[in-house]
Design a protein around this motif. Structure first.
Motif, PDB file in Angstrom:
ATOM      1  N   PHE A   1       0.954  -1.223   0.167  1.00 30.17           N
ATOM      2  CA  PHE A   1      -0.379   0.293   0.482  1.00 30.17           C
ATOM      3  C   PHE A   1       0.878   1.331  -0.275  1.00 30.17           C
ATOM      4  O   PHE A   1       2.115   1.421   0.413  1.00 30.17           O
ATOM      5  CB  PHE A   1      -1.225  -0.330   1.098  1.00 30.17           C
ATOM      6  N   GLU A   2      -0.034   2.672  -0.707  1.00 30.72           N
ATOM      7  CA  GLU A   2       1.242   3.620  -0.571  1.00 30.72           C
ATOM      8  C   GLU A   2       1.747   4.187   0.296  1.00 30.72           C
ATOM      9  O   GLU A   2       2.712   4.862   0.849  1.00 30.72           O
ATOM     10  CB  GLU A   2       0.338   4.682  -0.801  1.00 30.72           C
ATOM     11  N   ASP A   3       0.921   3.157   1.670  1.00 27.78           N
ATOM     12  CA  ASP A   3       2.386   4.771   2.973  1.00 27.78           C
ATOM     13  C   ASP A   3       3.261   3.530   3.235  1.00 27.78           C
ATOM     14  O   ASP A   3       3.536   3.412   4.415  1.00 27.78           O
ATOM     15  CB  ASP A   3       0.933   4.802   4.298  1.00 27.78           C
ATOM     16  N   TYR A   4       3.045   2.539   2.402  1.00 29.60           N
ATOM     17  CA  TYR A   4       4.499   1.339   2.919  1.00 29.60           C
ATOM     18  C   TYR A   4       5.662   1.851   2.873  1.00 29.60           C
ATOM     19  O   TYR A   4       5.915   1.804   1.706  1.00 29.60           O
ATOM     20  CB  TYR A   4       3.936  -0.323   2.709  1.00 29.60           C
ATOM     21  N   PRO A   5       6.724   1.457   3.696  1.00 28.19           N
ATOM     22  CA  PRO A   5       7.873   2.664   3.514  1.00 28.19           C
ATOM     23  C   PRO A   5       8.595   1.198   2.187  1.00 28.19           C
ATOM     24  O   PRO A   5       8.484  -0.161   2.457  1.00 28.19           O
ATOM     25  CB  PRO A   5       8.754   2.308   4.681  1.00 28.19           C
ATOM     26  N   ARG A   6       9.126   2.076   1.170  1.00 29.18           N
ATOM     27  CA  ARG A   6      10.112   1.151  -0.153  1.00 29.18           C
ATOM     28  C   ARG A   6      11.033   0.196   0.317  1.00 29.18           C
ATOM     29  O   ARG A   6      11.367  -0.939   0.054  1.00 29.18           O
ATOM     30  CB  ARG A   6      10.529   1.812  -0.525  1.00 29.18           C
ATOM     31  N   GLU A   7      11.807   0.871   1.561  1.00 27.87           N
ATOM     32  CA  GLU A   7      12.986  -0.012   2.813  1.00 27.87           C
ATOM     33  C   GLU A   7      13.058  -1.226   2.969  1.00 27.87           C
ATOM     34  O   GLU A   7      12.965  -2.719   2.813  1.00 27.87           O
ATOM     35  CB  GLU A   7      13.271   0.769   4.092  1.00 27.87           C
ATOM     36  N   TYR A   8      11.049  -0.879   3.162  1.00 28.51           N
ATOM     37  CA  TYR A   8      10.206  -2.974   4.263  1.00 28.51           C
ATOM     38  C   TYR A   8      10.053  -3.530   2.932  1.00 28.51           C
ATOM     39  O   TYR A   8      10.252  -4.529   2.879  1.00 28.51           O
ATOM     40  CB  TYR A   8       9.075  -2.698   4.661  1.00 28.51           C
ATOM     41  N   ALA A   9       9.418  -2.585   1.645  1.00 30.52           N
ATOM     42  CA  ALA A   9       9.357  -3.611   0.448  1.00 30.52           C
ATOM     43  C   ALA A   9      10.851  -4.057   0.305  1.00 30.52           C
ATOM     44  O   ALA A   9      10.648  -5.775  -0.613  1.00 30.52           O
ATOM     45  CB  ALA A   9       8.638  -2.946  -0.382  1.00 30.52           C
ATOM     46  N   GLU A  10      11.296  -3.266  -0.027  1.00 27.75           N
ATOM     47  CA  GLU A  10      12.999  -3.796  -0.329  1.00 27.75           C
ATOM     48  C   GLU A  10      13.696  -5.105   0.073  1.00 27.75           C
ATOM     49  O   GLU A  10      14.621  -6.230   0.036  1.00 27.75           O
ATOM     50  CB  GLU A  10      13.742  -2.781  -0.656  1.00 27.75           C
ATOM     51  N   LYS A  11      13.170  -4.789   2.043  1.00 24.00           N
ATOM     52  CA  LYS A  11      14.251  -5.723   2.890  1.00 24.00           C
ATOM     53  C   LYS A  11      13.011  -6.826   3.086  1.00 24.00           C
ATOM     54  O   LYS A  11      14.298  -8.319   2.401  1.00 24.00           O
ATOM     55  CB  LYS A  11      13.777  -5.316   3.702  1.00 24.00           C
TER      56      LYS A  11
END
Length: 271
Positions: free
Chosen positions: A26-36
């Motif tokens: 979702f839009e408010d989810y930090p990209r760094e977490y997605a990358e992790k």
């Protein structure tokens, strides 16, 4: 946009071609977490912890995500509705899958000790005094190094069962390396204190709690048979498990986690 397939707490999954899916946060989810999660899933796949491969990071309409294999399976949560007899073996399957993952070793995943020590400065840990944080940090960093693969969110919603009965572990964002007792302390929490489907009514929650307890008993009995671990050892590693969980900031779980983390610091913290 591709065909919508599933929705979770932090992301949606869409079917695309070539037997693959796209997981979009979702839009408010930090990209760094997605990358992790992308990085951790890649490591887990290469180690043989999961057959699911990831391919590339993507950006769609301001949302981060990645492309991964489609797994033809049903979550353990949904298996009883398709086959009620699965309740008699679901916990055992979960334990066997658990042991298989813990047989793997990694130096690439983040060290659970430093991960938790860093989290002590997070806003979710602001209930701790400076002295409590200091004592907790000293204890965490005093724990022996270990390279066992830990998933740390190993519940029945994160295990898919295919038509042949094979299990696939998904959602590797919280993965780390450390002593397996951390994972078992987390499992005790997940099977007893974790939030159960917040949208459910009281009767539904009571039913889900009973089912969870039954599966949990199966799980721990099978796990102890396969790879015994003492209650004392699990308790020594309960603090890092609960710090990880508290960082998720789930309202329902805050009172229990706040109280128990403080108790564990009093018990194990180093002055």
């Amino acid at each position: 946009m591709a065909d919508h397939f599933a929705r979770g707490r932090s992301a949606e999954v869409f079917r695309i071609d070539d037997g693959r899916v796209m997981k979009l946060f979702f839009e408010d989810y930090p990209r760094e977490y997605a990358e992790k999660e992308f990085r951790n899933t890649k490591i887990a796949s290469e180690l043989g912890c999961t057959p699911m491969k990831v391919y590339e990071m993507v950006e769609k309409e301001g949302r981060s995500g990645f492309v991964m294999d489609f797994i033809n399976g049903v979550s353990q949560n949904d298996m009883p509705s398709k086959n009620p007899l699965y309740l008699l073996k679901g916990g055992k399957d979960l334990a066997r899958c658990h042991v298989k993952v813990q047989a793997r070793r990694s130096h690439e995943l983040e060290d659970i000790r430093t991960m938790c020590a860093d989290l002590l400065s997070d806003e979710t840990m602001s209930f701790l005094s400076a002295e409590e944080r200091q004592r907790a940090e000293k204890y965490l960093l005093s724990l022996p190094e270990d390279d066992t693969v830990l998933h740390l969110d190993f519940h029945t919603g994160n295990v898919l069962v295919d038509p042949d009965g094979n299990c696939t572990v998904i959602d590797w964002m919280t993965a780390a390396r450390g002593n397996r007792a951390v994972e078992e302390a987390m499992m005790e929490f997940l099977f007893s204190e974790a939030e159960l489907f917040p949208e459910a009514g009281k009767l539904q929650k009571a039913f889900f709690a009973a089912v969870r307890g039954y599966i949990g008993k199966q799980f721990f009995k099978e796990y102890q048979k396969l790879t015994p671990l003492s209650a004392e050892e699990i308790d020594r590693y309960r603090l890092p498990a609960l710090i990880i969980r508290r960082s998720w900031n789930i309202d329902f779980e805050k009172p229990y986690l706040t109280k128990t983390i403080r108790e564990l610091i009093r018990k194990y913290g180093i002055s």
